[in-house]
Design an enzyme around this catalytic site. Structure first.
Site, PDB file in Angstrom:
ATOM      1  N   CYS A 135      22.526   1.078  87.826  1.00  0.00           N
ATOM      2  CA  CYS A 135      21.119   1.155  87.423  1.00  0.00           C
ATOM      3  C   CYS A 135      20.226   0.467  88.450  1.00  0.00           C
ATOM      4  O   CYS A 135      20.121  -0.758  88.476  1.00  0.00           O
ATOM      5  CB  CYS A 135      20.955   0.521  86.051  1.00  0.00           C
ATOM      6  SG  CYS A 135      19.252   0.519  85.487  1.00  0.00           S
ATOM      7  N   CYS A 138      17.325  -1.531  87.027  1.00  0.00           N
ATOM      8  CA  CYS A 138      17.715  -2.823  86.436  1.00  0.00           C
ATOM      9  C   CYS A 138      17.973  -3.855  87.532  1.00  0.00           C
ATOM     10  O   CYS A 138      17.548  -4.996  87.430  1.00  0.00           O
ATOM     11  CB  CYS A 138      19.009  -2.706  85.631  1.00  0.00           C
ATOM     12  SG  CYS A 138      19.142  -1.279  84.587  1.00  0.00           S
ATOM     13  N   ASP A 139      18.703  -3.463  88.550  1.00  0.00           N
ATOM     14  CA  ASP A 139      19.255  -4.456  89.479  1.00  0.00           C
ATOM     15  C   ASP A 139      18.706  -4.392  90.901  1.00  0.00           C
ATOM     16  O   ASP A 139      19.006  -5.264  91.720  1.00  0.00           O
ATOM     17  CB  ASP A 139      20.786  -4.290  89.543  1.00  0.00           C
ATOM     18  CG  ASP A 139      21.430  -4.520  88.180  1.00  0.00           C
ATOM     19  OD1 ASP A 139      20.921  -5.380  87.446  1.00  0.00           O
ATOM     20  OD2 ASP A 139      22.403  -3.837  87.857  1.00  0.00           O
TER      21      ASP A 139
END
Ligand code: NDP
Length: 313
Positions: A135, A138-139
Protein backbone atom coordinates in the site's frame (compact mmCIF):
# COMPACT_ATOMS: atom_id res chain seq x y z
CA UNK A 1 -25.98 -25.65 16.82
CA UNK A 2 -27.97 -22.63 15.64
CA UNK A 3 -28.19 -19.16 17.11
CA UNK A 4 -30.44 -16.28 16.00
CA UNK A 5 -29.12 -12.72 15.90
CA UNK A 6 -30.55 -9.46 14.62
CA UNK A 7 -27.34 -8.20 13.09
CA UNK A 8 -24.31 -10.23 12.11
CA UNK A 9 -21.13 -8.43 11.12
CA UNK A 10 -18.47 -10.43 9.33
CA UNK A 11 -14.95 -8.99 9.48
CA UNK A 12 -13.02 -6.77 11.86
CA UNK A 13 -11.39 -4.05 9.76
CA UNK A 14 -12.44 -0.39 9.93
CA UNK A 15 -15.71 -1.19 8.10
CA UNK A 16 -16.69 -4.03 10.44
CA UNK A 17 -15.82 -2.20 13.64
CA UNK A 18 -17.53 1.01 12.56
CA UNK A 19 -20.66 -0.98 11.69
CA UNK A 20 -20.32 -2.60 15.12
CA UNK A 21 -20.05 0.74 16.93
CA UNK A 22 -23.15 2.10 15.19
CA UNK A 23 -25.29 -1.02 15.50
CA UNK A 24 -24.17 -1.56 19.10
CA UNK A 25 -25.08 1.99 19.99
CA UNK A 26 -28.47 1.51 18.28
CA UNK A 27 -29.14 -1.52 20.52
CA UNK A 28 -29.26 -4.03 17.69
CA UNK A 29 -27.19 -6.47 19.80
CA UNK A 30 -24.74 -7.13 16.96
CA UNK A 31 -22.46 -10.12 16.85
CA UNK A 32 -19.15 -9.61 15.05
CA UNK A 33 -16.88 -12.38 13.81
CA UNK A 34 -13.30 -11.25 13.42
CA UNK A 35 -12.37 -13.36 10.41
CA UNK A 36 -9.01 -14.55 9.18
CA UNK A 37 -7.03 -11.48 10.15
CA UNK A 38 -8.39 -9.86 13.34
CA UNK A 39 -8.15 -6.10 12.85
CA UNK A 40 -7.82 -6.45 9.10
CA UNK A 41 -5.20 -5.14 6.72
CA UNK A 42 -4.23 -2.19 8.91
CA UNK A 43 -2.62 -4.54 11.36
CA UNK A 44 0.03 -5.38 8.78
CA UNK A 45 0.97 -1.80 8.07
CA UNK A 46 3.17 0.30 10.31
CA UNK A 47 2.06 3.82 11.00
CA UNK A 48 -1.30 5.30 9.92
CA UNK A 49 -0.94 9.02 9.34
CA UNK A 50 -4.01 9.82 7.28
CA UNK A 51 -6.84 8.67 9.54
CA UNK A 52 -8.50 11.89 10.70
CA UNK A 53 -8.26 12.57 14.42
CA UNK A 54 -4.68 11.46 15.00
CA UNK A 55 -2.46 14.50 14.42
CA UNK A 56 0.66 12.56 15.39
CA UNK A 57 -0.35 9.40 13.49
CA UNK A 58 -1.13 6.06 15.09
CA UNK A 59 0.09 2.48 14.70
CA UNK A 60 -2.22 0.31 12.57
CA UNK A 61 -2.66 -2.27 15.32
CA UNK A 62 -3.25 0.43 17.93
CA UNK A 63 -5.94 2.06 15.78
CA UNK A 64 -7.73 -1.25 15.38
CA UNK A 65 -7.47 -1.93 19.14
CA UNK A 66 -9.12 1.43 19.76
CA UNK A 67 -11.93 0.68 17.33
CA UNK A 68 -12.44 -2.67 19.00
CA UNK A 69 -12.60 -1.10 22.47
CA UNK A 70 -15.08 1.46 21.20
CA UNK A 71 -17.29 -1.35 19.85
CA UNK A 72 -16.99 -3.26 23.13
CA UNK A 73 -18.12 -0.18 25.01
CA UNK A 74 -21.46 -0.48 23.21
CA UNK A 75 -21.84 -4.13 24.09
CA UNK A 76 -20.89 -5.66 20.75
CA UNK A 77 -20.34 -9.39 21.02
CA UNK A 78 -16.95 -9.81 19.33
CA UNK A 79 -15.95 -13.38 18.59
CA UNK A 80 -13.09 -15.08 16.84
CA UNK A 81 -14.15 -17.24 13.94
CA UNK A 82 -14.30 -17.34 10.18
CA UNK A 83 -17.45 -17.37 8.08
CA UNK A 84 -17.05 -20.48 5.94
CA UNK A 85 -20.45 -20.79 4.25
CA UNK A 86 -23.42 -18.58 3.50
CA UNK A 87 -27.00 -19.33 2.63
CA UNK A 88 -28.72 -16.09 1.65
CA UNK A 89 -31.64 -17.78 -0.13
CA UNK A 90 -34.17 -16.52 2.43
CA UNK A 91 -34.34 -14.59 5.67
CA UNK A 92 -33.18 -15.24 8.30
CA UNK A 93 -29.88 -15.73 6.50
CA UNK A 94 -27.69 -18.62 7.54
CA UNK A 95 -23.98 -18.08 7.99
CA UNK A 96 -21.79 -20.98 9.04
CA UNK A 97 -18.83 -20.19 11.27
CA UNK A 98 -15.71 -22.37 11.25
CA UNK A 99 -17.64 -25.08 9.38
CA UNK A 100 -19.67 -25.93 12.46
CA UNK A 101 -21.79 -23.27 14.09
CA UNK A 102 -24.73 -21.77 12.16
CA UNK A 103 -25.87 -18.22 12.85
CA UNK A 104 -29.30 -17.17 11.66
CA UNK A 105 -29.25 -13.44 11.08
CA UNK A 106 -31.99 -10.95 10.21
CA UNK A 107 -29.36 -8.63 8.76
CA UNK A 108 -25.83 -9.34 7.62
CA UNK A 109 -23.05 -6.83 7.11
CA UNK A 110 -20.31 -8.28 4.94
CA UNK A 111 -17.05 -6.49 5.72
CA UNK A 112 -14.60 -9.23 4.91
CA UNK A 113 -12.13 -6.94 3.14
CA UNK A 114 -9.71 -7.73 0.38
CA UNK A 115 -6.35 -9.39 0.51
CA UNK A 116 -3.40 -7.89 -1.34
CA UNK A 117 -1.70 -10.38 -3.59
CA UNK A 118 1.98 -11.11 -3.06
CA UNK A 119 4.48 -12.77 -5.36
CA UNK A 120 4.92 -15.65 -2.96
CA UNK A 121 8.59 -15.06 -2.16
CA UNK A 122 9.83 -16.04 1.29
CA UNK A 123 11.60 -12.68 1.49
CA UNK A 124 8.27 -10.85 1.31
CA UNK A 125 7.40 -12.31 4.70
CA UNK A 126 10.90 -11.90 6.06
CA UNK A 127 10.80 -8.15 5.37
CA UNK A 128 7.09 -7.56 6.11
CA UNK A 129 6.86 -4.14 7.75
CA UNK A 130 10.61 -3.70 7.11
CA UNK A 131 10.51 -2.42 3.56
CA UNK A 132 7.83 -4.59 1.97
CA UNK A 133 4.39 -3.05 1.58
CA UNK A 134 1.27 -3.54 -0.50
CA UNK A 135 0.00 0.00 0.00
CA UNK A 136 1.82 3.07 -1.28
CA UNK A 137 -0.68 5.53 0.18
CA UNK A 138 -0.18 3.92 3.60
CA UNK A 139 3.59 3.61 3.65
CA UNK A 140 4.98 5.78 0.86
CA UNK A 141 5.64 8.68 3.17
CA UNK A 142 8.41 6.73 4.90
CA UNK A 143 10.40 6.61 1.66
CA UNK A 144 10.91 10.30 1.07
CA UNK A 145 14.06 10.86 -0.98
CA UNK A 146 14.70 7.10 -1.05
CA UNK A 147 14.68 4.55 -3.85
CA UNK A 148 11.73 2.20 -4.16
CA UNK A 149 10.39 -0.45 -6.51
CA UNK A 150 6.78 -1.12 -7.43
CA UNK A 151 5.78 -4.48 -8.91
CA UNK A 152 2.93 -4.68 -11.42
CA UNK A 153 1.80 -3.26 -14.72
CA UNK A 154 -1.85 -2.38 -14.10
CA UNK A 155 -3.55 0.86 -13.10
CA UNK A 156 -2.80 0.34 -9.43
CA UNK A 157 0.90 -0.15 -10.05
CA UNK A 158 1.06 2.95 -12.25
CA UNK A 159 -0.92 5.00 -9.74
CA UNK A 160 1.32 3.87 -6.91
CA UNK A 161 4.49 4.50 -8.91
CA UNK A 162 3.32 8.04 -9.69
CA UNK A 163 2.35 8.65 -6.07
CA UNK A 164 5.70 7.37 -4.85
CA UNK A 165 7.57 9.41 -7.45
CA UNK A 166 6.20 12.47 -5.66
CA UNK A 167 8.05 11.39 -2.52
CA UNK A 168 10.94 9.13 -3.42
CA UNK A 169 14.08 10.07 -5.33
CA UNK A 170 13.62 7.19 -7.79
CA UNK A 171 11.01 4.56 -8.54
CA UNK A 172 11.56 1.32 -10.44
CA UNK A 173 8.42 -0.17 -11.94
CA UNK A 174 9.00 -3.90 -12.31
CA UNK A 175 6.75 -5.32 -15.06
CA UNK A 176 6.78 -8.97 -16.06
CA UNK A 177 5.49 -8.40 -19.60
CA UNK A 178 6.96 -6.23 -22.39
CA UNK A 179 4.04 -3.80 -21.97
CA UNK A 180 1.85 -2.18 -19.33
CA UNK A 181 -1.71 -3.33 -18.87
CA UNK A 182 -2.80 0.01 -17.40
CA UNK A 183 -5.03 2.55 -19.14
CA UNK A 184 -3.29 4.69 -21.76
CA UNK A 185 -3.40 7.84 -19.67
CA UNK A 186 -1.69 6.11 -16.75
CA UNK A 187 0.90 4.59 -19.06
CA UNK A 188 1.66 8.03 -20.48
CA UNK A 189 2.04 9.52 -17.03
CA UNK A 190 4.43 6.77 -16.01
CA UNK A 191 6.50 6.93 -19.17
CA UNK A 192 6.75 10.73 -18.95
CA UNK A 193 7.77 10.82 -15.31
CA UNK A 194 11.54 11.30 -15.13
CA UNK A 195 11.74 9.69 -11.70
CA UNK A 196 10.21 6.40 -12.86
CA UNK A 197 12.27 3.75 -14.63
CA UNK A 198 10.20 0.93 -16.07
CA UNK A 199 11.91 -2.46 -16.08
CA UNK A 200 9.95 -4.41 -18.68
CA UNK A 201 10.19 -8.20 -18.78
CA UNK A 202 11.64 -8.29 -15.29
CA UNK A 203 10.74 -10.56 -12.40
CA UNK A 204 11.80 -10.27 -8.78
CA UNK A 205 13.28 -13.45 -7.36
CA UNK A 206 14.42 -12.26 -3.93
CA UNK A 207 15.16 -9.37 -1.59
CA UNK A 208 18.20 -8.69 0.53
CA UNK A 209 19.33 -6.39 3.33
CA UNK A 210 20.68 -6.44 6.87
CA UNK A 211 18.11 -4.33 8.70
CA UNK A 212 15.27 -4.17 6.24
CA UNK A 213 15.21 -4.14 2.48
CA UNK A 214 18.39 -2.87 0.81
CA UNK A 215 17.87 -4.35 -2.62
CA UNK A 216 16.15 -6.83 -4.90
CA UNK A 217 17.43 -9.67 -7.03
CA UNK A 218 15.81 -9.33 -10.43
CA UNK A 219 15.81 -11.41 -13.59
CA UNK A 220 15.48 -9.87 -17.01
CA UNK A 221 14.08 -12.05 -19.75
CA UNK A 222 16.08 -11.71 -22.97
CA UNK A 223 14.43 -13.46 -25.86
CA UNK A 224 13.11 -16.99 -25.60
CA UNK A 225 15.80 -18.77 -23.65
CA UNK A 226 18.17 -16.18 -22.29
CA UNK A 227 18.00 -14.20 -19.10
CA UNK A 228 20.15 -11.81 -17.12
CA UNK A 229 20.23 -11.72 -13.31
CA UNK A 230 21.28 -8.65 -11.43
CA UNK A 231 20.56 -6.65 -8.27
CA UNK A 232 18.97 -3.25 -7.83
CA UNK A 233 19.50 -1.17 -4.69
CA UNK A 234 16.16 -0.15 -3.16
CA UNK A 235 14.85 0.85 0.28
CA UNK A 236 11.23 -0.14 -0.26
CA UNK A 237 9.44 -2.85 -2.24
CA UNK A 238 5.77 -2.24 -3.08
CA UNK A 239 3.44 -4.90 -4.42
CA UNK A 240 0.68 -3.72 -6.74
CA UNK A 241 -0.31 -6.92 -8.51
CA UNK A 242 -3.96 -6.82 -7.52
CA UNK A 243 -6.20 -7.57 -4.57
CA UNK A 244 -8.53 -10.45 -4.01
CA UNK A 245 -11.82 -9.43 -2.40
CA UNK A 246 -12.91 -11.96 0.21
CA UNK A 247 -16.33 -12.57 -1.29
CA UNK A 248 -16.19 -16.20 -2.45
CA UNK A 249 -18.79 -17.65 -0.08
CA UNK A 250 -21.38 -14.99 -1.03
CA UNK A 251 -21.02 -15.13 -4.81
CA UNK A 252 -23.86 -17.57 -5.28
CA UNK A 253 -26.32 -15.06 -3.83
CA UNK A 254 -25.12 -11.56 -4.60
CA UNK A 255 -23.56 -9.83 -7.59
CA UNK A 256 -19.83 -9.33 -7.87
CA UNK A 257 -17.72 -7.85 -10.64
CA UNK A 258 -15.26 -9.98 -12.62
CA UNK A 259 -12.58 -9.59 -9.95
CA UNK A 260 -14.96 -10.50 -7.13
CA UNK A 261 -15.80 -7.08 -5.65
CA UNK A 262 -19.38 -7.04 -4.36
CA UNK A 263 -21.65 -4.81 -6.40
CA UNK A 264 -23.97 -2.65 -4.32
CA UNK A 265 -26.83 -0.36 -5.29
CA UNK A 266 -25.26 2.94 -6.32
CA UNK A 267 -23.53 4.67 -3.45
CA UNK A 268 -25.40 2.59 -0.84
CA UNK A 269 -24.09 -0.59 0.81
CA UNK A 270 -27.24 -2.52 -0.21
CA UNK A 271 -26.69 -5.79 -2.05
CA UNK A 272 -29.44 -7.33 -4.12
CA UNK A 273 -30.47 -9.44 -1.11
CA UNK A 274 -32.67 -7.35 1.22
CA UNK A 275 -31.07 -6.97 4.64
CA UNK A 276 -27.61 -7.99 3.43
CA UNK A 277 -25.11 -5.16 3.13
CA UNK A 278 -21.50 -4.93 1.99
CA UNK A 279 -19.04 -2.43 3.40
CA UNK A 280 -15.35 -1.68 3.08
CA UNK A 281 -12.79 -3.09 0.68
CA UNK A 282 -14.84 -6.17 -0.26
CA UNK A 283 -17.08 -3.78 -2.18
CA UNK A 284 -14.57 -1.07 -3.08
CA UNK A 285 -12.12 -1.52 -5.95
CA UNK A 286 -11.42 2.21 -6.08
CA UNK A 287 -10.57 3.92 -2.80
CA UNK A 288 -9.52 1.16 -0.39
CA UNK A 289 -8.77 3.52 2.48
CA UNK A 290 -9.45 2.96 6.19
CA UNK A 291 -11.57 6.09 6.36
CA UNK A 292 -13.70 5.19 3.32
CA UNK A 293 -14.16 1.67 4.72
CA UNK A 294 -15.21 3.12 8.08
CA UNK A 295 -17.69 5.42 6.36
CA UNK A 296 -19.27 2.57 4.43
CA UNK A 297 -19.50 0.54 7.66
CA UNK A 298 -21.47 3.41 9.15
CA UNK A 299 -23.80 3.46 6.14
CA UNK A 300 -24.33 -0.30 6.37
CA UNK A 301 -25.20 -0.01 10.08
CA UNK A 302 -27.78 2.70 9.42
CA UNK A 303 -29.27 0.62 6.60
CA UNK A 304 -29.45 -2.44 8.87
CA UNK A 305 -31.19 -0.44 11.58
CA UNK A 306 -33.77 0.88 9.10
CA UNK A 307 -34.34 -2.55 7.61
CA UNK A 308 -34.97 -4.09 11.03
CA UNK A 309 -37.41 -1.40 12.08
CA UNK A 310 -39.26 -1.50 8.73
CA UNK A 311 -39.67 -5.26 9.11
CA UNK A 312 -40.50 -5.15 12.83
CA UNK A 313 -37.54 -7.37 13.66
P1 NDP B 1 -4.67 -5.63 -12.58
O1 NDP B 1 -5.17 -7.03 -12.48
O2 NDP B 1 -5.25 -4.74 -13.60
O3 NDP B 1 -3.10 -5.63 -12.85
C1 NDP B 1 -2.27 -6.47 -12.11
C2 NDP B 1 -0.87 -6.29 -12.66
O4 NDP B 1 0.00 -7.08 -11.84
C3 NDP B 1 -0.72 -6.75 -14.09
O5 NDP B 1 0.20 -5.93 -14.76
C4 NDP B 1 -0.14 -8.15 -13.91
O6 NDP B 1 0.72 -8.55 -14.95
C5 NDP B 1 0.70 -7.97 -12.68
N1 NDP B 1 0.90 -9.22 -11.98
C6 NDP B 1 -0.03 -10.08 -11.51
N2 NDP B 1 0.55 -11.12 -10.91
C7 NDP B 1 1.89 -10.92 -11.02
C8 NDP B 1 3.03 -11.66 -10.61
N3 NDP B 1 2.90 -12.81 -9.96
N4 NDP B 1 4.25 -11.18 -10.90
C9 NDP B 1 4.39 -10.00 -11.54
N5 NDP B 1 3.36 -9.24 -11.96
C10 NDP B 1 2.11 -9.71 -11.70
O7 NDP B 1 -4.82 -5.06 -11.10
P2 NDP B 1 -4.90 -3.55 -10.59
O8 NDP B 1 -4.93 -3.63 -9.10
O9 NDP B 1 -3.86 -2.73 -11.21
O10 NDP B 1 -6.30 -3.04 -11.08
C11 NDP B 1 -7.51 -3.73 -10.73
C12 NDP B 1 -8.69 -3.04 -11.41
O11 NDP B 1 -8.90 -1.75 -10.83
C13 NDP B 1 -8.42 -2.80 -12.90
O12 NDP B 1 -9.61 -2.95 -13.59
C14 NDP B 1 -7.97 -1.37 -12.96
O13 NDP B 1 -8.21 -0.76 -14.19
C15 NDP B 1 -8.80 -0.74 -11.82
N6 NDP B 1 -8.13 0.44 -11.28
C16 NDP B 1 -8.46 1.65 -11.77
C17 NDP B 1 -7.83 2.78 -11.32
C18 NDP B 1 -8.24 4.07 -11.89
O14 NDP B 1 -9.05 4.09 -12.78
N7 NDP B 1 -7.67 5.16 -11.44
C19 NDP B 1 -6.82 2.75 -10.27
C20 NDP B 1 -6.53 1.42 -9.81
C21 NDP B 1 -7.15 0.32 -10.32
P3 NDP B 1 0.14 -9.03 -16.39
O15 NDP B 1 -0.27 -7.80 -17.11
O16 NDP B 1 1.34 -9.70 -16.94
O17 NDP B 1 -0.99 -9.97 -16.10
Amino acid sequence: MTERVRCLIIGSGPAGYTAAIYTGRANLNPVLYEGIQPGGQLTITTEVENFPGYPEGIGGTELMDDLRKQAERFGVDIRSGIATKADLSQAPYKITIDDEKVIEADTVIISTGATAKYLGLEDEQKYAGMGVSACATCDGFFYRKKVVAVVGGGDTACEEAIYLAGLASKVYLIVRKPYLRASQIMQDRVMNNPKIEVLFEHNTVGLFGENGVEGAHVVKRMGEADEERYDIAIDGFFLAIGHKPNSDIFKEWIDTDEVGYIITEGATPRTKVPGVFAAGDVADPHYRQAITAAASGCKAAIEAERYLSEHNL
